[in-house]
Design an enzyme around this catalytic site. Structure first.
Site, PDB file in Angstrom:
ATOM      1  N   SER A  82       0.842  -1.195   0.000  1.00 35.95           N
ATOM      2  CA  SER A  82       0.000   0.000   0.000  1.00 35.95           C
ATOM      3  C   SER A  82       0.882   1.252   0.000  1.00 35.95           C
ATOM      4  CB  SER A  82      -0.880   0.011   1.247  1.00 35.95           C
ATOM      5  OG  SER A  82      -1.653  -1.170   1.288  1.00 35.95           O
ATOM      6  N   HIS A  83       0.320   2.366  -0.487  1.00 32.39           N
ATOM      7  CA  HIS A  83       1.184   3.548  -0.632  1.00 32.39           C
ATOM      8  C   HIS A  83       1.739   4.065   0.701  1.00 32.39           C
ATOM      9  CE1 HIS A  83       3.159   6.839  -2.545  1.00 32.39           C
ATOM     10  NE2 HIS A  83       2.565   7.690  -1.738  1.00 32.39           N
TER      11      HIS A  83
ATOM     12  N   GLY B 212       8.974  10.936   5.686  1.00 36.69           N
ATOM     13  CA  GLY B 212       9.481  11.899   6.665  1.00 36.69           C
ATOM     14  C   GLY B 212       9.106  11.684   8.115  1.00 36.69           C
TER      15      GLY B 212
ATOM     16  N   PHE C 187       9.260  19.933  10.824  1.00 33.14           N
ATOM     17  CA  PHE C 187       8.600  19.855   9.527  1.00 33.14           C
ATOM     18  C   PHE C 187       7.972  21.203   9.200  1.00 33.14           C
ATOM     19  CE2 PHE C 187       7.519  16.067   6.808  1.00 33.14           C
ATOM     20  CZ  PHE C 187       8.700  15.404   7.039  1.00 33.14           C
TER      21      PHE C 187
ATOM     22  N   PHE D 145     -10.112  -6.772  -6.077  1.00 34.58           N
ATOM     23  CA  PHE D 145     -10.348  -5.397  -6.499  1.00 34.58           C
ATOM     24  C   PHE D 145     -11.828  -5.063  -6.325  1.00 34.58           C
ATOM     25  CE2 PHE D 145     -11.339  -2.405 -10.051  1.00 34.58           C
ATOM     26  CZ  PHE D 145     -10.516  -1.360  -9.678  1.00 34.58           C
TER      27      PHE D 145
ATOM     28  N   GLN E 193      -2.591  18.906  -3.168  1.00 34.61           N
ATOM     29  CA  GLN E 193      -1.288  19.419  -2.729  1.00 34.61           C
ATOM     30  C   GLN E 193      -0.169  19.061  -3.704  1.00 34.61           C
ATOM     31  OE1 GLN E 193       0.843  17.808   1.010  1.00 34.61           O
ATOM     32  NE2 GLN E 193       0.375  19.923   1.508  1.00 34.61           N
TER      33      GLN E 193
ATOM     34  N   HIS F 138       3.746  18.934  -3.774  1.00 34.19           N
ATOM     35  CA  HIS F 138       4.905  18.932  -2.870  1.00 34.19           C
ATOM     36  C   HIS F 138       6.010  19.744  -3.537  1.00 34.19           C
ATOM     37  CE1 HIS F 138       8.141  17.535  -0.317  1.00 34.19           C
ATOM     38  NE2 HIS F 138       7.274  16.901   0.448  1.00 34.19           N
TER      39      HIS F 138
ATOM     40  N   LEU G 261       9.474  11.578  -4.750  1.00 30.18           N
ATOM     41  CA  LEU G 261       9.542  12.512  -3.624  1.00 30.18           C
ATOM     42  C   LEU G 261      10.951  12.614  -3.042  1.00 30.18           C
ATOM     43  CD1 LEU G 261       7.801  14.238  -1.660  1.00 30.18           C
ATOM     44  CD2 LEU G 261       7.823  12.260  -0.153  1.00 30.18           C
TER      45      LEU G 261
ATOM     46  N   GLU H 134      10.364  16.161   2.718  1.00 35.02           N
ATOM     47  CA  GLU H 134      10.476  17.432   3.434  1.00 35.02           C
ATOM     48  C   GLU H 134      11.481  17.322   4.587  1.00 35.02           C
ATOM     49  OE1 GLU H 134       6.755  19.556   3.806  1.00 35.02           O
ATOM     50  OE2 GLU H 134       7.132  19.873   5.931  1.00 35.02           O
TER      51      GLU H 134
ATOM     52  N   ARG I  76       3.604  23.925   2.731  1.00 37.94           N
ATOM     53  CA  ARG I  76       3.917  23.410   1.396  1.00 37.94           C
ATOM     54  C   ARG I  76       3.352  24.245   0.262  1.00 37.94           C
ATOM     55  NH1 ARG I  76       3.394  16.895   2.454  1.00 37.94           N
ATOM     56  NH2 ARG I  76       5.378  16.805   3.564  1.00 37.94           N
TER      57      ARG I  76
ATOM     58  N   HIS J  42       1.090  15.456  -5.036  1.00 33.56           N
ATOM     59  CA  HIS J  42       1.509  14.617  -3.907  1.00 33.56           C
ATOM     60  C   HIS J  42       0.354  14.071  -3.072  1.00 33.56           C
ATOM     61  CE1 HIS J  42       4.053  13.169  -0.705  1.00 33.56           C
ATOM     62  NE2 HIS J  42       3.563  14.010   0.181  1.00 33.56           N
ATOM     63  N   TYR J  43      -0.701  14.864  -2.889  1.00 38.18           N
ATOM     64  CA  TYR J  43      -1.689  14.499  -1.869  1.00 38.18           C
ATOM     65  C   TYR J  43      -2.987  15.219  -2.176  1.00 38.18           C
ATOM     66  CZ  TYR J  43      -3.717  13.887   2.794  1.00 38.18           C
ATOM     67  OH  TYR J  43      -4.525  13.540   3.849  1.00 38.18           O
TER      68      TYR J  43
ATOM     69  N   ARG K 110      -2.375  20.528   3.677  1.00 40.68           N
ATOM     70  CA  ARG K 110      -1.972  19.637   4.768  1.00 40.68           C
ATOM     71  C   ARG K 110      -0.550  19.934   5.203  1.00 40.68           C
ATOM     72  NH1 ARG K 110       1.137  14.882   4.946  1.00 40.68           N
ATOM     73  NH2 ARG K 110       1.174  14.558   2.698  1.00 40.68           N
ATOM     74  N   LEU K 111      -0.301  19.932   6.506  1.00 42.57           N
ATOM     75  CA  LEU K 111       1.070  20.021   7.000  1.00 42.57           C
ATOM     76  C   LEU K 111       1.763  18.683   6.810  1.00 42.57           C
ATOM     77  CD1 LEU K 111       0.886  21.911  10.418  1.00 42.57           C
ATOM     78  CD2 LEU K 111       1.279  22.843   8.123  1.00 42.57           C
ATOM     79  N   GLY K 112       3.030  18.720   6.450  1.00 43.08           N
ATOM     80  CA  GLY K 112       3.814  17.498   6.353  1.00 43.08           C
ATOM     81  C   GLY K 112       3.742  16.733   7.656  1.00 43.08           C
TER      82      GLY K 112
ATOM     83  N   LEU L  96       0.002  10.827   8.194  1.00 41.27           N
ATOM     84  CA  LEU L  96       0.151   9.540   8.889  1.00 41.27           C
ATOM     85  C   LEU L  96      -0.645   9.595  10.192  1.00 41.27           C
ATOM     86  CD1 LEU L  96       3.915   8.559   8.323  1.00 41.27           C
ATOM     87  CD2 LEU L  96       1.895   7.966   6.987  1.00 41.27           C
TER      88      LEU L  96
HETATM   89  C1  LIG Z   1       5.959   9.202  -1.418  1.00 41.89           C
HETATM   90  C2  LIG Z   1       5.065   9.630  -0.282  1.00 41.89           C
HETATM   91  C3  LIG Z   1       5.615  10.008   0.938  1.00 41.89           C
HETATM   92  C4  LIG Z   1       4.787  10.414   1.992  1.00 41.89           C
HETATM   93  N1  LIG Z   1       5.365  10.776   3.189  1.00 41.89           N
HETATM   94  C5  LIG Z   1       4.556  11.111   4.223  1.00 41.89           C
HETATM   95  C6  LIG Z   1       5.104  11.396   5.510  1.00 41.89           C
HETATM   96  O1  LIG Z   1       6.302  11.321   5.736  1.00 41.89           O
HETATM   97  N2  LIG Z   1       4.263  11.747   6.503  1.00 41.89           N
HETATM   98  C7  LIG Z   1       2.915  11.829   6.318  1.00 41.89           C
HETATM   99  O2  LIG Z   1       2.199  12.128   7.264  1.00 41.89           O
HETATM  100  N3  LIG Z   1       2.370  11.531   5.123  1.00 41.89           N
HETATM  101  C8  LIG Z   1       3.156  11.169   4.075  1.00 41.89           C
HETATM  102  N4  LIG Z   1       2.587  10.869   2.860  1.00 41.89           N
HETATM  103  C9  LIG Z   1       1.122  10.774   2.757  1.00 41.89           C
HETATM  104  C10 LIG Z   1       0.661   9.474   3.409  1.00 41.89           C
HETATM  105  O3  LIG Z   1       1.638   8.494   3.234  1.00 41.89           O
HETATM  106  C11 LIG Z   1      -0.648   8.980   2.821  1.00 41.89           C
HETATM  107  O4  LIG Z   1      -1.590  10.007   2.804  1.00 41.89           O
HETATM  108  C12 LIG Z   1      -1.195   7.828   3.665  1.00 41.89           C
HETATM  109  O5  LIG Z   1      -0.205   6.857   3.877  1.00 41.89           O
HETATM  110  C13 LIG Z   1      -2.415   7.210   3.013  1.00 41.89           C
HETATM  111  O6  LIG Z   1      -2.777   6.064   3.750  1.00 41.89           O
HETATM  112  P1  LIG Z   1      -4.138   5.311   3.507  1.00 41.89           P
HETATM  113  O7  LIG Z   1      -4.197   4.229   4.495  1.00 41.89           O
HETATM  114  O8  LIG Z   1      -5.232   6.292   3.466  1.00 41.89           O
HETATM  115  O9  LIG Z   1      -4.019   4.720   2.017  1.00 41.89           O
HETATM  116  P2  LIG Z   1      -2.914   3.824   1.277  1.00 41.89           P
HETATM  117  O10 LIG Z   1      -1.743   3.539   2.106  1.00 41.89           O
HETATM  118  O11 LIG Z   1      -2.698   4.482  -0.039  1.00 41.89           O
HETATM  119  O12 LIG Z   1      -3.685   2.452   1.055  1.00 41.89           O
HETATM  120  C14 LIG Z   1      -4.763   2.316   0.188  1.00 41.89           C
HETATM  121  C15 LIG Z   1      -5.236   0.879   0.207  1.00 41.89           C
HETATM  122  O13 LIG Z   1      -6.453   0.771  -0.502  1.00 41.89           O
HETATM  123  C16 LIG Z   1      -6.428  -0.359  -1.320  1.00 41.89           C
HETATM  124  N5  LIG Z   1      -7.359  -0.129  -2.434  1.00 41.89           N
HETATM  125  C17 LIG Z   1      -7.534   1.004  -3.151  1.00 41.89           C
HETATM  126  N6  LIG Z   1      -8.501   0.833  -4.073  1.00 41.89           N
HETATM  127  C18 LIG Z   1      -8.956  -0.439  -3.935  1.00 41.89           C
HETATM  128  C19 LIG Z   1      -9.942  -1.215  -4.588  1.00 41.89           C
HETATM  129  N7  LIG Z   1     -10.681  -0.726  -5.588  1.00 41.89           N
HETATM  130  N8  LIG Z   1     -10.124  -2.489  -4.180  1.00 41.89           N
HETATM  131  C20 LIG Z   1      -9.385  -3.013  -3.175  1.00 41.89           C
HETATM  132  N9  LIG Z   1      -8.441  -2.317  -2.526  1.00 41.89           N
HETATM  133  C21 LIG Z   1      -8.228  -1.042  -2.891  1.00 41.89           C
HETATM  134  C22 LIG Z   1      -4.988  -0.511  -1.725  1.00 41.89           C
HETATM  135  O14 LIG Z   1      -4.712  -1.844  -2.090  1.00 41.89           O
HETATM  136  C23 LIG Z   1      -4.284  -0.111  -0.436  1.00 41.89           C
HETATM  137  O15 LIG Z   1      -4.173  -1.223   0.411  1.00 41.89           O
HETATM  138  C24 LIG Z   1       3.395  10.449   1.804  1.00 41.89           C
HETATM  139  C25 LIG Z   1       2.848  10.050   0.596  1.00 41.89           C
HETATM  140  C26 LIG Z   1       3.661   9.660  -0.449  1.00 41.89           C
HETATM  141  C27 LIG Z   1       3.028   9.278  -1.759  1.00 41.89           C
END
Ligand SMILES: Cc1cc2nc3c(=O)[nH]c(=O)nc-3n(C[C@H](O)[C@H](O)[C@H](O)COP(=O)(O)OP(=O)(O)OC[C@H]3O[C@@H](n4cnc5c(N)ncnc54)[C@H](O)[C@@H]3O)c2cc1C
Length: 560
Positions: free
Chosen positions: A42-43, A49, A116, A155, A229, A231, A241, A244, A275, A339-340, A374-376, A380
């Site tokens: 997952s992302h 950071g 940050f 999916f 957002q 970045h 990325l 930050e 940002r 980015h966001y 959003r603040l960095g 999370l």
């Molecule tokens: C490169 C990068 C660095 C970052 N660094 C920071 C940081 O240092 N500090 C901070 O606070 N934030 C940071 N962010 C932002 C933060 O990481 C994300 O906003 C946050 O992790 C999102 O978490 P989430 O659980 O909402 O979604 P995600 O972690 O994106 O997970 C989404 C999940 O949904 C599932 N999914 C999606 N669609 C479907 C579907 N149709 N069917 C089944 N499953 C599906 C995926 O499989 C996945 O498991 C960063 C973001 C990026 C891209």
């Protein structure tokens, strides 16, 4: 047909989804988590950071964190929600530590912090520059320990609605190509952001916004979708990325003349302004001819090799691999990149959406803690705090929801759509071309600087892309891991998200946070201290408004 049935179904296995699953499991619910990729892909895994928290034991004050967040949001964040997030941050952090996250420590052995953007105080806790990965692995251990079932590489294609309530999902099992009905008394969307609606983006290729689009199609309100957002520091060429945290540790931003240009834009906070401010500054330097090859420079040399190799080793590796720069020896070319998304499915502080039985948490949701910017390191925190709350609330709701008959025929619409995609005569178009055109359109017209003409152009372009999508065929008819089918279906959802971003952006007739209009450059508190809601209607997106919640902090001029 197998019958799958749960009290709570969590869609998404990022930090929000995992934390929600753990909470619902602890609440005694029969809970399952469904994800289109392996959970730790997952992302959230890519977050670098850190995570913000004001620890009172360290003399910090959550009020101060809340005020920084309100100001960072350009006064569009709902202050009651921000108070919830910031006041629960300390316990959240300690809980993560107790679960086993090995946060960096300072010289005395206490939890270490870095500064940050948009904050005067160093309150970002971190694990080198791989914080997300560290958190996600630890939560995954808790999931494995729990009773929760995982549908992995499934999916979700739509929400199942019965009498106005959400009662489950339809999902495609990627391994077999079978469509399934999964019944659930409550569904929590934790599907992450929609960064790949733009190109380039710091987001993983899988970050395609389905959760928002599915909720929108089912009748839920999306809110503040115009707030995307950029970045300030993404790598030249591919937009990866450069955290930050580099600036948090003291890195400079330099233009082609070698000036630390942030002095002009944010004399007090310099590189650590919020940002939106820094992205506009970088883009202005580039636009006015003081860039270097379409970028400016991020300079870490004065931080020294040891710090770079211990606390920022991941970005050092990325810079070396992709642009052949060792951060200890040379500045690295960077520019703003998507980015966001601050916008998302409108929820209350317990994750409840406008649809009974449907909850949302994490980046796909908009509890309204980030407002216009959003603040960095607040994202999370958002995922964990509101993931936990939504898991808890959904389990309580499910316990009282009672049974409802659901016909297997609810999967027919998705089954027919897949058949249609596979039976159309293939033309010259492809999902990849449409997706690229969409990304370029958004990056050109709905980015750091916007204006009426550009946004109108974008709306029309997205409608044309939708028409192309309506003719699109999937050439590959196989059942097993049909990625052409998957990417095509993702694209359909992304186009809806792109459309809601464009129409919301057009609706906001002022500049605030990440939404900066060159044709209306001022913030207008008199008319625009309100959120923009967007609903699906037969005529297309329909816009509504909601006042911002103010508890303690009246809007002020924003300078850094
Ligand atoms: C490169 C990068 C660095 C970052 N660094 C920071 C940081 O240092 N500090 C901070 O606070 N934030 C940071 N962010 C932002 C933060 O990481 C994300 O906003 C946050 O992790 C999102 O978490 P989430 O659980 O909402 O979604 P995600 O972690 O994106 O997970 C989404 C999940 O949904 C599932 N999914 C999606 N669609 C479907 C579907 N149709 N069917 C089944 N499953 C599906 C995926 O499989 C996945 O498991 C960063 C973001 C990026 C891209």
């Amino acid at each position: 047909m197998a019958v799958y049935e749960h009290d709570v179904l969590v869609v998404g296995a990022g930090l929000a989804g995992m934390r929600a699953t753990i909470a619902a499991d602890a609440g005694g619910a029969n809970v399952a988590m469904i994800t289109k990729v392996h959970p730790v892909r997952s992302h959230s895994n890519a977050a670098q950071g850190g995570i913000n928290a004001a620890l009172t034991s360290r003399g910090d004050d959550w009020d101060d964190h809340a005020l920084a967040t309100v100001k960072g949001s350009d006064y569009l964040g709902d202050q009651d929600a921000i108070e919830v997030m910031c006041s629960e941050a300390g316990d959240t952090l300690i809980e993560l530590e107790h679960m086993g996250v090995i946060f960096n420590r300072d010289e005395e052995g206490h939890l270490g912090t870095r500064r940050f953007g948009g904050q005067e105080v160093a309150r970002t806790f971190f694990v080198a520059d791989i914080t997300g990965q560290a958190l996600l692995q630890v939560l995954y251990e808790q999931i494995v320990k729990s009773q929760a079932r995982i549908y992995e590489e499934w999916f979700v294609t739509s929400l199942v609605m019965v009498d106005g309530q959400c009662r489950g999902v339809v999902a495609l099992e990627l391994m077999t190509g079978q469509l399934h009905l999964i019944k659930s008394k409550a569904v929590i969307l934790a599907t992450g952001g929609s960064g790949r609606v733009y190109e380039p983006s710091t987001n993983g290729l899988i970050v395609t916004g389905e959760g928002m689009a599915m909720a929108y199609r089912a009748g839920a309100a999306l809110m503040d979708m115009e707030m995307v957002q950029y970045h300030p520091t993404t790598l030249k060429g591919n937009g990866i990325l450069m955290t930050e945290a580099a600036r948090g540790e003291g890195a400079y931003l330099l233009n082609s003349e070698g000036d630390r240009f942030m002095e002009k834009y944010a004399p007090n906070m310099m590189e650590l302004a919020s940002r939106d401010v820094v992205s506009r500054a970088v883009q202005t330097e580039i636009n006015e001819g003081r860039g270097v090859d379409g970028c400016v420079l991020l300079d870490l040399r004065h931080l020294g090799r040891e710090l770079i190799e211990t606390k920022l080793s991941y970005i050092n590796e990325v810079a070396l691999d992709f642009v052949n720069v060792n951060l200890a020896d040379q500045p690295v070319p960077i520019r703003p990149g998507c980015h966001y998304i601050m916008g998302g499915i409108k929820t209350d502080v317990n994750g409840a959406t406008t649809i009974p039985g449907l909850y949302a948490a994490g980046e796909c949701a908009n509890v309204s803690v980030h407002g216009g910017n959003r603040l960095g390191a607040n994202s999370l925190l958002d995922t964990i705090v509101f993931g936990r709350r939504s898991g808890h609330t959904a389990a309580t709701y499910a316990a009282e929801a009672g049974e409802k008959a659901i016909s297997e025929s609810v999967i027919n619409a998705d089954r027919d759509f897949i058949k249609l995609l596979m039976s159309r005569e293939p033309g010259n178009d492809s999902w990849a071309k449409i997706r690229r055109d969409m990304g370029d359109t958004m990056n050109e017209h709905v980015a750091v600087f916007r204006n009426e003409d550009g946004m109108q152009t974008a709306v029309k372009a997205i409608l044309q892309l939708k028409e192309r999508f309506a003719q699109l065929a999937v050439r590959d008819n196989s059942q097993v891991f049909n990625t052409s089918l998957l990417f095509t279906m993702e694209l359909g959802f992304m186009l809806d998200v792109a459309e809601t971003i464009c129409v919301s952006a057009l609706a906001r007739k002022e500049s605030r946070g990440a939404h900066y209009r060159t044709d209306i450059p001022e913030r207008d508190d008199e008319n625009w201290m309100r959120h923009i809601l967007v609903h699906a209607s037969p005529e297309g997106p329909s816009i509504d408004y909601l006042p911002v919640v103010i508890t303690r902090w009246q809007p002020q001029a924003r300078s850094y």
